[in-house]
Design a protein around this motif. Structure first.
Motif, PDB file in Angstrom:
ATOM      1  N   SER A 180       0.828  -1.209   0.000  1.00  0.00           N
ATOM      2  CA  SER A 180       0.000   0.000   0.000  1.00  0.00           C
ATOM      3  C   SER A 180       0.863   1.259   0.000  1.00  0.00           C
ATOM      4  CB  SER A 180      -0.959   0.000   1.188  1.00  0.00           C
ATOM      5  OG  SER A 180      -0.239   0.048   2.406  1.00  0.00           O
ATOM      6  N   MET A 181       2.034   1.206   0.645  1.00  0.00           N
ATOM      7  CA  MET A 181       2.952   2.353   0.604  1.00  0.00           C
ATOM      8  C   MET A 181       3.474   2.577  -0.823  1.00  0.00           C
ATOM      9  SD  MET A 181       3.154   3.695   3.490  1.00  0.00           S
ATOM     10  CE  MET A 181       2.450   3.271   5.047  1.00  0.00           C
TER      11      MET A 181
ATOM     12  N   PHE B 250       2.801  16.604  -4.828  1.00  0.00           N
ATOM     13  CA  PHE B 250       3.814  15.550  -4.773  1.00  0.00           C
ATOM     14  C   PHE B 250       4.451  15.489  -3.388  1.00  0.00           C
ATOM     15  CE2 PHE B 250       4.724  16.489  -9.502  1.00  0.00           C
ATOM     16  CZ  PHE B 250       3.576  15.802  -9.869  1.00  0.00           C
ATOM     17  N   ILE B 251       4.783  16.655  -2.855  1.00  0.00           N
ATOM     18  CA  ILE B 251       5.397  16.707  -1.520  1.00  0.00           C
ATOM     19  C   ILE B 251       4.433  16.195  -0.461  1.00  0.00           C
ATOM     20  CG2 ILE B 251       6.277  18.292   0.238  1.00  0.00           C
ATOM     21  CD1 ILE B 251       7.408  19.976  -2.119  1.00  0.00           C
ATOM     22  N   ALA B 252       3.151  16.542  -0.578  1.00  0.00           N
ATOM     23  CA  ALA B 252       2.160  16.070   0.386  1.00  0.00           C
ATOM     24  C   ALA B 252       2.031  14.553   0.346  1.00  0.00           C
ATOM     25  CB  ALA B 252       0.805  16.730   0.114  1.00  0.00           C
TER      26      ALA B 252
ATOM     27  N   VAL C  24       3.272   9.320   3.013  1.00  0.00           N
ATOM     28  CA  VAL C  24       3.879   7.983   2.985  1.00  0.00           C
ATOM     29  C   VAL C  24       4.933   7.857   4.070  1.00  0.00           C
ATOM     30  CG1 VAL C  24       5.313   6.436   1.593  1.00  0.00           C
ATOM     31  CG2 VAL C  24       3.358   7.568   0.565  1.00  0.00           C
ATOM     32  N   LEU C  25       5.754   8.879   4.258  1.00  0.00           N
ATOM     33  CA  LEU C  25       6.776   8.831   5.311  1.00  0.00           C
ATOM     34  C   LEU C  25       6.152   8.766   6.697  1.00  0.00           C
ATOM     35  CD1 LEU C  25       9.405  11.354   3.923  1.00  0.00           C
ATOM     36  CD2 LEU C  25       9.619   8.877   4.093  1.00  0.00           C
ATOM     37  N   ILE C  26       5.109   9.540   6.928  1.00  0.00           N
ATOM     38  CA  ILE C  26       4.446   9.523   8.233  1.00  0.00           C
ATOM     39  C   ILE C  26       3.823   8.165   8.507  1.00  0.00           C
ATOM     40  CG2 ILE C  26       2.490  10.465   9.524  1.00  0.00           C
ATOM     41  CD1 ILE C  26       3.149  13.177   8.177  1.00  0.00           C
ATOM     42  N   LEU C  27       3.177   7.584   7.510  1.00  0.00           N
ATOM     43  CA  LEU C  27       2.530   6.287   7.702  1.00  0.00           C
ATOM     44  C   LEU C  27       3.535   5.146   7.849  1.00  0.00           C
ATOM     45  CD1 LEU C  27      -0.433   6.593   5.212  1.00  0.00           C
ATOM     46  CD2 LEU C  27      -0.531   6.621   7.699  1.00  0.00           C
ATOM     47  N   SER C  28       4.726   5.305   7.290  1.00  0.00           N
ATOM     48  CA  SER C  28       5.704   4.229   7.378  1.00  0.00           C
ATOM     49  C   SER C  28       6.548   4.300   8.643  1.00  0.00           C
ATOM     50  CB  SER C  28       6.625   4.262   6.155  1.00  0.00           C
ATOM     51  OG  SER C  28       7.404   5.439   6.161  1.00  0.00           O
TER      52      SER C  28
END
Length: 97
Positions: free
Chosen positions: A47-48, A77-79, A84-88
């Motif tokens: 999903s990531m 794009f940045i959002a 993705v970084l926050i969720l990972s």
């Protein structure tokens, strides 16, 4: 503009072959390979990777099709990348109250 009500549809063998190629390669095989990848790497990682797909598609369109992007596109794009970084991020790194 295109007057789609006047189109005849697929009428030659080449049209049917193209339609079959889209159905087989673009739908059946693509989804089967995606499910196989989910089985191999797991649902969270898949999903990531799927969340980054719109950004990669935009980058390919920039390099191959010379599509120009606006500031709003770059902010989007940045959002996506930040989400993705926050969720990972690991749960153990969070502060506990």
């Amino acid at each position: 503009y295109m007057q789609v009500w006047n189109l005849d549809g697929v009428s030659r063998l080449s049209g049917y072959l193209a339609l079959g190629g889209v159905v087989i390669f673009g739908t059946v095989l693509a989804f089967s390979f995606y499910l196989w990848g989910v089985e191999l790497i797991g649902a969270p990682k898949a999903s990531m990777i799927a969340a980054i797909e719109p950004v990669s598609a935009a980058m390919f369109s920039y390099f191959w099709l010379n599509v120009e992007f606006t500031a709003y596109d770059l902010i989007g794009f940045i959002a996506i990348m930040l989400c993705v970084l926050i969720l990972s991020k690991d749960k153990k790194d969070e502060f506990k109250c």
